[in-house]
Design a protein around this motif. Structure first.
Motif, PDB file in Angstrom:
ATOM      1  N   GLY A 166       2.565  -8.849  -2.079  1.00  0.00           N
ATOM      2  CA  GLY A 166       2.118  -7.498  -2.161  1.00  0.00           C
ATOM      3  C   GLY A 166       2.863  -6.786  -3.330  1.00  0.00           C
ATOM      4  N   VAL A 169       1.159  -5.848  -6.620  1.00  0.00           N
ATOM      5  CA  VAL A 169       0.257  -4.886  -6.917  1.00  0.00           C
ATOM      6  C   VAL A 169       0.828  -3.450  -7.981  1.00  0.00           C
ATOM      7  CG1 VAL A 169      -1.112  -3.099  -5.930  1.00  0.00           C
ATOM      8  CG2 VAL A 169      -1.217  -5.233  -5.025  1.00  0.00           C
ATOM      9  N   TRP A 244      -3.219  -7.491  -2.977  1.00  0.00           N
ATOM     10  CA  TRP A 244      -3.504  -7.063  -1.598  1.00  0.00           C
ATOM     11  C   TRP A 244      -3.897  -8.390  -0.722  1.00  0.00           C
ATOM     12  CZ3 TRP A 244      -0.895  -3.194  -0.057  1.00  0.00           C
ATOM     13  CH2 TRP A 244      -0.297  -2.089  -0.900  1.00  0.00           C
ATOM     14  N   PHE A 247      -1.183 -10.518   0.243  1.00  0.00           N
ATOM     15  CA  PHE A 247      -0.383 -10.150   1.152  1.00  0.00           C
ATOM     16  C   PHE A 247      -1.189 -10.268   2.618  1.00  0.00           C
ATOM     17  CE2 PHE A 247       0.061  -6.229   3.929  1.00  0.00           C
ATOM     18  CZ  PHE A 247       1.462  -6.178   4.171  1.00  0.00           C
TER      19      PHE A 247
END
Length: 271
Positions: A166, A169, A244, A247
C-alpha cells in the motif's frame, strides 16, 4: 520445496523450502538481466538455447547428486484426498489471494516508474534488481522465522505485505523512496517458505499434490494480481492504483489465514 524439506530434520523445513525459493529470487536478479542481454546481443534464439542448456545441466546435476526418494503407499486417490481437507484449501487460498498483492504491483512497476516516478525506461532493470534483492533477503528471513514460529510468521508477513504494498502508492513519486519500497515489497516473498511448511502440516499423507497445488496457487496469484491491477488502471485510477489493489489482496489473504487458524483452534477444542 517438498523434496528439499524431506532431506532435513522437521525443525528446518522452512529453511529448506526457503533455499529452493532462493534460486527463484536469484534468477530474478541475475538470470533475467542476463537473458535480456543475451537476446539483445546475439538474438532472441540465444536466450532459449541458453535456457535449454541450463535445463540439461540441471537434469544431469539432479541425477548425479540428489538421493532417490520413493514415497510409500502413494496413489492418485490418496493424493486427491487433499482436496477434501478445508485446511488445505484455505492455505491454498491464502497463497492465491495474499500473494496476488505482490503481483498487482510487480506487473505494472515499469510503467509506474516511468509515468509516476519519472525515471527513464533504462533505469527499470536496476529497480527490478533492487526488488529481487529484497526477495533474496525475504527468503532467508522467511525460512528462519517459519521454523521458529510458523503461524505468527504467516500473520506477520501478510500484515507487513499490506503495509509495504500500500505504501508504494505514496513512495512511487520519489525515486529513492520507490527503490527502498520495492526492496521491502520483495521481502514479502518470506510468506513462501511458511506457506509450504503449513501445507506439509495440514496435507497429511497427500503431500505431493498439496505441494504442487501450492505452486498453482502462486500462479493464480500472479494472474489475479495482474488482472485486478489492470482493471484498476483501465478504470482511470492511475498507475498507482495497483498498490491499493495489492493492499486489499494482502488483507484478503490475511482474512483467509485467520479463518484457517480459527478452524485450527476449534478442531483442537473438539479433540
Amino acid at each position: 520445496m517438498l523434496f528439499a524439506a524431506s532431506m532435513v530434520e522437521p525443525s528446518r523445513r522452512g529453511q529448506a523450502a526457503a533455499n529452493v525459493l532462493l534460486g527463484l529470487s536469484i534468477a530474478n536478479v541475475v538470470g533475467v538481466p542476463a537473458a535480456t542481454w543475451l537476446g539483445q546481443t546475439f538474438g532472441w534464439r540465444a536466450t532459449f538455447i541458453s535456457v535449454a542448456a541450463l535445463a540439461a545441466l540441471t537434469i544431469a546435476l539432479v541425477r548425479a547428486w540428489t538421493p532417490e526418494v520413493s514415497p510409500t503407499g502413494a496413489s492418485p486417490a490418496r493424493e486427491l484426498g487433499a482436496l477434501k481437507k478445508p485446511q488445505v484449501l484455505l492455505t491454498l487460498g491464502v497463497a492465491a489471494v495474499g500473494f496476488g498483492g505482490i503481483f498487482a504491483v510487480y506487473s505494472y512497476v515499469v510503467p509506474t516508474l516511468v509515468e509516476v516516478t519519472r525515471l527513464p525506461a533504462s533505469a527499470a532493470p536496476v529497480m527490478l534488481a533492487v526488488l529481487g534483492c529484497g526477495m533474496i533477503a525475504g527468503n532467508i528471513a522467511g525460512g528462519r522465522l517459519a521454523d521458529k514460529a510458523l503461524k505468527a510468521t504467516m500473520v506477520g508477513v501478510l500484515i507487513y505485505s499490506a503495509l509495504v504494498i500500500g505504501a508504494f502508492v505514496f513512495t512511487s513519486v520519489n525515486a529513492y523512496a520507490a527503490a527502498l519500497n520495492l526492496f521491502l515489497i520483495g521481502g514479502c516473498i518470506a510468506m513462501g517458505p511458511a506457506l509450504q511448511t503449513r501445507l506439509m502440516d495440514v496435507a497429511g499423507d497427500a503431500q505431493t499434490l498439496a505441494a504442487t497445488l501450492n505452486h498453482s496457487a502462486f500462479n493464480i496469484a500472479n494472474a489475479l494480481g495482474a488482472w485486478l491491477g489492470g482493471l484498476a488502471v483501465a478504470a482511470g485510477f492511475g498507475w498507482t492504483a495497483p498498490g491499493w489493489v495489492g493492499f486489499l489482496l494482502a488483507l484478503g489473504g490475511l482474512a483467509l489465514l485467520l479463518t484457517s487458524l480459527a478452524l485450527d483452534r476449534r478442531e483442537r477444542a473438539a479433540a
